[in-house]
Design a protein around this motif. Structure first.
Motif, PDB file in Angstrom:
ATOM      1  N   ILE A 105      25.513  38.585  40.547  1.00 36.82           N
ATOM      2  CA  ILE A 105      26.607  38.980  39.917  1.00 36.82           C
ATOM      3  C   ILE A 105      27.888  38.537  40.560  1.00 36.82           C
ATOM      4  CG2 ILE A 105      27.697  41.012  39.141  1.00 36.82           C
ATOM      5  CD1 ILE A 105      24.947  41.008  38.180  1.00 36.82           C
ATOM      6  N   PHE A 106      28.836  37.818  39.868  1.00 31.83           N
ATOM      7  CA  PHE A 106      30.330  37.645  40.530  1.00 31.83           C
ATOM      8  C   PHE A 106      31.051  38.994  40.481  1.00 31.83           C
ATOM      9  CE2 PHE A 106      29.412  33.157  39.134  1.00 31.83           C
ATOM     10  CZ  PHE A 106      29.362  32.855  40.399  1.00 31.83           C
ATOM     11  N   VAL A 107      31.497  39.127  41.679  1.00 30.09           N
ATOM     12  CA  VAL A 107      32.471  40.157  42.006  1.00 30.09           C
ATOM     13  C   VAL A 107      33.629  39.798  42.860  1.00 30.09           C
ATOM     14  CG1 VAL A 107      30.530  42.111  41.886  1.00 30.09           C
ATOM     15  CG2 VAL A 107      31.181  40.822  44.241  1.00 30.09           C
ATOM     16  N   ARG A 108      34.486  40.831  43.328  1.00 30.25           N
ATOM     17  CA  ARG A 108      35.680  40.406  44.033  1.00 30.25           C
ATOM     18  C   ARG A 108      35.117  39.974  45.486  1.00 30.25           C
ATOM     19  NH1 ARG A 108      39.900  43.637  45.225  1.00 30.25           N
ATOM     20  NH2 ARG A 108      38.813  45.369  44.936  1.00 30.25           N
ATOM     21  N   GLY A 109      34.316  40.769  45.956  1.00 30.24           N
ATOM     22  CA  GLY A 109      34.008  40.180  47.213  1.00 30.24           C
ATOM     23  C   GLY A 109      32.812  41.362  47.863  1.00 30.24           C
ATOM     24  N   ALA A 110      32.302  41.272  49.037  1.00 27.46           N
ATOM     25  CA  ALA A 110      31.371  42.341  49.420  1.00 27.46           C
ATOM     26  C   ALA A 110      31.783  43.677  49.298  1.00 27.46           C
ATOM     27  CB  ALA A 110      31.239  41.947  51.068  1.00 27.46           C
ATOM     28  N   ILE A 114      29.442  46.524  47.147  1.00 25.46           N
ATOM     29  CA  ILE A 114      28.591  47.719  47.738  1.00 25.46           C
ATOM     30  C   ILE A 114      29.107  48.719  46.946  1.00 25.46           C
ATOM     31  CG2 ILE A 114      28.722  49.234  49.663  1.00 25.46           C
ATOM     32  CD1 ILE A 114      29.145  46.592  51.769  1.00 25.46           C
ATOM     33  N   ASN A 115      30.604  48.854  46.640  1.00 28.38           N
ATOM     34  CA  ASN A 115      31.224  50.000  45.917  1.00 28.38           C
ATOM     35  C   ASN A 115      30.451  50.063  44.645  1.00 28.38           C
ATOM     36  OD1 ASN A 115      33.557  51.622  46.887  1.00 28.38           O
ATOM     37  ND2 ASN A 115      33.960  49.669  47.695  1.00 28.38           N
ATOM     38  N   LEU A 116      30.021  49.071  43.772  1.00 25.23           N
ATOM     39  CA  LEU A 116      29.262  48.686  42.733  1.00 25.23           C
ATOM     40  C   LEU A 116      28.051  49.369  42.783  1.00 25.23           C
ATOM     41  CD1 LEU A 116      29.176  45.458  40.307  1.00 25.23           C
ATOM     42  CD2 LEU A 116      27.073  47.010  40.881  1.00 25.23           C
ATOM     43  N   VAL A 117      27.180  49.090  43.881  1.00 23.73           N
ATOM     44  CA  VAL A 117      25.880  49.677  44.162  1.00 23.73           C
ATOM     45  C   VAL A 117      25.910  51.036  44.269  1.00 23.73           C
ATOM     46  CG1 VAL A 117      23.753  49.440  45.338  1.00 23.73           C
ATOM     47  CG2 VAL A 117      24.821  47.550  44.923  1.00 23.73           C
ATOM     48  N   ALA A 118      26.874  51.322  45.125  1.00 22.40           N
ATOM     49  CA  ALA A 118      27.154  52.856  45.240  1.00 22.40           C
ATOM     50  C   ALA A 118      27.266  53.816  43.986  1.00 22.40           C
ATOM     51  CB  ALA A 118      28.259  53.151  46.431  1.00 22.40           C
ATOM     52  N   THR A 120      26.783  52.825  40.846  1.00 20.81           N
ATOM     53  CA  THR A 120      25.836  52.810  39.840  1.00 20.81           C
ATOM     54  C   THR A 120      24.721  53.147  40.127  1.00 20.81           C
ATOM     55  OG1 THR A 120      25.381  50.440  40.312  1.00 20.81           O
ATOM     56  CG2 THR A 120      27.335  50.973  38.820  1.00 20.81           C
ATOM     57  N   TRP A 121      23.919  52.264  41.064  1.00 24.06           N
ATOM     58  CA  TRP A 121      22.425  52.632  41.399  1.00 24.06           C
ATOM     59  C   TRP A 121      22.507  53.999  42.119  1.00 24.06           C
ATOM     60  CZ3 TRP A 121      20.465  54.108  45.900  1.00 24.06           C
ATOM     61  CH2 TRP A 121      18.856  54.176  45.940  1.00 24.06           C
ATOM     62  N   GLY A 122      23.525  54.041  43.202  1.00 25.36           N
ATOM     63  CA  GLY A 122      23.771  55.527  43.802  1.00 25.36           C
ATOM     64  C   GLY A 122      23.961  56.764  42.828  1.00 25.36           C
ATOM     65  N   ARG A 123      24.769  56.730  42.250  1.00 25.29           N
ATOM     66  CA  ARG A 123      25.080  57.852  41.152  1.00 25.29           C
ATOM     67  C   ARG A 123      23.880  58.206  40.383  1.00 25.29           C
ATOM     68  NH1 ARG A 123      30.687  58.998  40.593  1.00 25.29           N
ATOM     69  NH2 ARG A 123      30.227  60.502  39.456  1.00 25.29           N
ATOM     70  N   THR A 124      22.798  57.187  40.152  1.00 23.18           N
ATOM     71  CA  THR A 124      21.892  57.464  39.273  1.00 23.18           C
ATOM     72  C   THR A 124      20.470  58.094  40.172  1.00 23.18           C
ATOM     73  OG1 THR A 124      21.632  55.162  38.937  1.00 23.18           O
ATOM     74  CG2 THR A 124      22.335  56.569  37.122  1.00 23.18           C
ATOM     75  N   ILE A 143      30.344  51.548  54.922  1.00 23.71           N
ATOM     76  CA  ILE A 143      30.360  53.126  55.591  1.00 23.71           C
ATOM     77  C   ILE A 143      31.108  53.804  54.255  1.00 23.71           C
ATOM     78  CG2 ILE A 143      31.017  54.973  57.155  1.00 23.71           C
ATOM     79  CD1 ILE A 143      31.204  52.471  59.085  1.00 23.71           C
ATOM     80  N   VAL A 144      32.187  53.702  54.038  1.00 20.64           N
ATOM     81  CA  VAL A 144      33.018  54.376  53.039  1.00 20.64           C
ATOM     82  C   VAL A 144      32.530  54.468  51.888  1.00 20.64           C
ATOM     83  CG1 VAL A 144      35.190  54.961  52.476  1.00 20.64           C
ATOM     84  CG2 VAL A 144      35.190  53.918  54.680  1.00 20.64           C
ATOM     85  N   PRO A 145      32.024  53.514  51.123  1.00 18.78           N
ATOM     86  CA  PRO A 145      31.614  53.784  49.799  1.00 18.78           C
ATOM     87  C   PRO A 145      30.290  54.557  49.768  1.00 18.78           C
ATOM     88  CG  PRO A 145      31.849  51.506  50.131  1.00 18.78           C
ATOM     89  CD  PRO A 145      31.903  52.274  51.462  1.00 18.78           C
ATOM     90  N   TRP A 146      29.457  54.892  50.976  1.00 17.41           N
ATOM     91  CA  TRP A 146      28.394  55.725  51.059  1.00 17.41           C
ATOM     92  C   TRP A 146      28.820  56.959  51.420  1.00 17.41           C
ATOM     93  CZ3 TRP A 146      25.313  53.299  48.560  1.00 17.41           C
ATOM     94  CH2 TRP A 146      24.969  51.779  48.480  1.00 17.41           C
ATOM     95  N   GLN A 147      30.087  57.221  51.882  1.00 18.41           N
ATOM     96  CA  GLN A 147      30.640  58.766  52.437  1.00 18.41           C
ATOM     97  C   GLN A 147      31.195  59.286  50.987  1.00 18.41           C
ATOM     98  OE1 GLN A 147      33.448  57.559  55.482  1.00 18.41           O
ATOM     99  NE2 GLN A 147      32.143  58.667  56.924  1.00 18.41           N
ATOM    100  N   MET A 148      31.731  58.141  49.945  1.00 12.15           N
ATOM    101  CA  MET A 148      32.331  58.770  48.947  1.00 12.15           C
ATOM    102  C   MET A 148      31.204  59.116  47.969  1.00 12.15           C
ATOM    103  SD  MET A 148      35.001  55.508  48.361  1.00 12.15           S
ATOM    104  CE  MET A 148      35.325  55.941  46.750  1.00 12.15           C
ATOM    105  N   LEU A 149      29.882  58.547  47.905  1.00 10.55           N
ATOM    106  CA  LEU A 149      29.080  58.880  47.264  1.00 10.55           C
ATOM    107  C   LEU A 149      28.305  60.132  47.769  1.00 10.55           C
ATOM    108  CD1 LEU A 149      26.777  58.172  44.919  1.00 10.55           C
ATOM    109  CD2 LEU A 149      25.276  57.078  46.832  1.00 10.55           C
ATOM    110  N   CYS A 150      28.381  60.379  48.946  1.00 11.16           N
ATOM    111  CA  CYS A 150      27.765  61.559  49.433  1.00 11.16           C
ATOM    112  C   CYS A 150      28.737  62.704  49.115  1.00 11.16           C
ATOM    113  CB  CYS A 150      27.526  61.539  51.229  1.00 11.16           C
ATOM    114  SG  CYS A 150      26.298  60.454  51.582  1.00 11.16           S
TER     115      CYS A 150
END
Ligand code: PMP
Length: 422
Positions: A105-110, A114-118, A120-124, A143-150
């Protein structure tokens, strides 16, 4: 090129290929620059790498003879741009040996990956009381995308500790894996210290408990051959600009079955098969995750960068950089008042250090006057720098186009720093 006797034979001479760094350097126009009257010594590669003319020319070629929007046009330019964009996806597939191009999947960067996975996958998959496990070595982007998901779900972020050398404590990591762990998200190589995590072992441990793993490969892809099938990770993310590609484009790799089961990230054009006000049907992967007009020229140029690195040979790059890192480590250790921060047994291309009595920003400023570019600060990895007892370090990070002469220039610069702050 050098030659070596094949062990166990008497007559066969086997050529051993090595990197022709002088030739490689001619591919990088910026390396001819002078800064403040000195030849540029670029040792900030962990922040972003320089670009070879092959990549720069791919961007120019795209905008001078291929530019059009993709996937939607029937005209010549649109078809050319679409074909080139999809060819780039195939090149990136080859670069990390993914099983299928639709797993790229082409995205803007790492960071975006990570935010995408947090989100989409994370929220479900993540709910209150669940745990996400990272390590103390992570970049803020992991770190931060996972803190946001938490915060959004009531889940808890757990952190696997490291020792004073900057290495993950595997027993503690294993102890933290438990029935509440939903995901392990771990960096392959620490951008702040250069530590190489034992990701294969970590993936095996997590998978044996049915826990999926995301590998942050941002600092790994420029330095070593990556085979996501061999690793077996569920997700692998990286940025183009650290591996000789342009800024603004990177890759999320995910196993097809996982990506297919995930909801989309952003909504818009290209990610749909049909839209009505009553019901929208999403597109197949990878397009489901590529809403809107992507960085078409950037993706094409990133494909060229991947091929450029593969042509040089990732194993040759790894060997060369390993040798240069050892040379640099020995040289820095010999400088009075310099202390290396992070002394893991397995490291890649990064040396963090401090000079007793001198603020890292002053080190960076004095070296800049000599044309030497290093980075100073917390390197977007505040927790690990603080864990080792600092609030900032100086960091020299190497690439395959760096030379021992440039390390000698760094050492001479550091001796000046010590003199100035004597
Ligand atoms: N992870 C690591 C280990 C990194 O070094 C970086 C960039 N410094 C990132 C993630 C984020 O990359 P980007 O800013 O290109 O999205």
């Amino acid at each position: 090129m050098s030659v070596m006797e094949q062990p166990g034979t008497t007559s066969r001479i086997v050529p051993v290929r090595s990197l022709d760094v002088a030739a490689v350097r001619r591919d990088f126009p910026i390396l001819n620059m002078r800064v403040h009257g000195h030849p540029l010594v670029y040792l900030d590669n962990a922040a972003t790498s320089q670009k070879p003319r092959q990549v720069i020319e791919a961007l120019t070629r795209y905008y001078t003879s291929q530019n059009a929007n993709i996937h939607r046009g029937v005209h010549y330019l649109s078809e050319t741009a679409t074909a080139e964009h999809e060819e780039a996806r195939e090149r990136l597939r080859r670069f990390i040996n993914a099983a299928q191009a639709r797993e790229i999947i082409f995205v803007r960067g790492a960071t975006e990956a990570i935010n995408l996975v947090a989100q989409t996958w994370g929220r479900t998959h993540v709910k209150a009381g669940d745990e996400i496990l990272v390590t103390h070595l992570e970049h803020h982007a992991n770190i931060v995308p996972w803190q946001m998901l938490c915060e959004q779900t009531g889940a808890r972020l757990r952190v696997a500790p490291i020792n004073d050398a900057g290495e993950l404590i595997m027993e503690e990591f294993e102890r933290l894996l438990n029935p509440r762990t939903r995901l392990v998200s771990v960096t392959f190589v620490s951008n702040a210290l250069g530590t190489i995590n034992p990701v294969s072992d970590m993936i095996a441990l997590a998978h044996s408990r049915g826990i999926p793993v995301l590998v942050d490969g941002a600092q790994a892809v420029p330095h070593m051959r990556i085979d996501v099938q061999e690793l077996g990770c569920d997700f692998f993310v990286f940025s183009g600009h650290k591996m000789c590609g342009p800024t603004g484009v990177g890759v999320l790799y995910g196993k097809a079955a996982r990506l297919e089961a995930m909801p989309p990230y952003q909504g818009g054009g290209d990610m749909i098969r049909s839209v009505s006000f009553e019901k929208t049907i999403y597109n197949d992967i990878p397009f489901k995750f590529e809403a809107g007009t992507p960085d078409i020229g950037g993706a094409i140029a990133l494909g060229v960068a991947a091929e450029y690195l593969q042509r040089l040979g990732m194993d040759l790059i790894a060997d060369y950089e390993h040798d240069l890192l050892e040379y640099a480590t020995r040289a820095l250790r010999a400088v009075d008042r310099v202390r290396i921060v992070g002394n893991a047994a397995r490291k890649a291309s990064v040396i963090s250090f401090v000079v007793d009595g001198v603020h890292p920003h002053d080190i960076g400023t004095i070296l800049d006057q000599e044309g030497i570019a290093i980075r100073t600060g917390h390197h977007c990895a505040q927790p690990v720098i603080e864990r080792l007892g600092y609030d900032a370090t100086a960091r020299a990070s190497l690439a395959f186009y760096n030379t021992r002469e440039e390390i000698d220039a760094l050492v001479a610069g550091l001796r000046r720093v010590v003199e100035v702050f004597g």
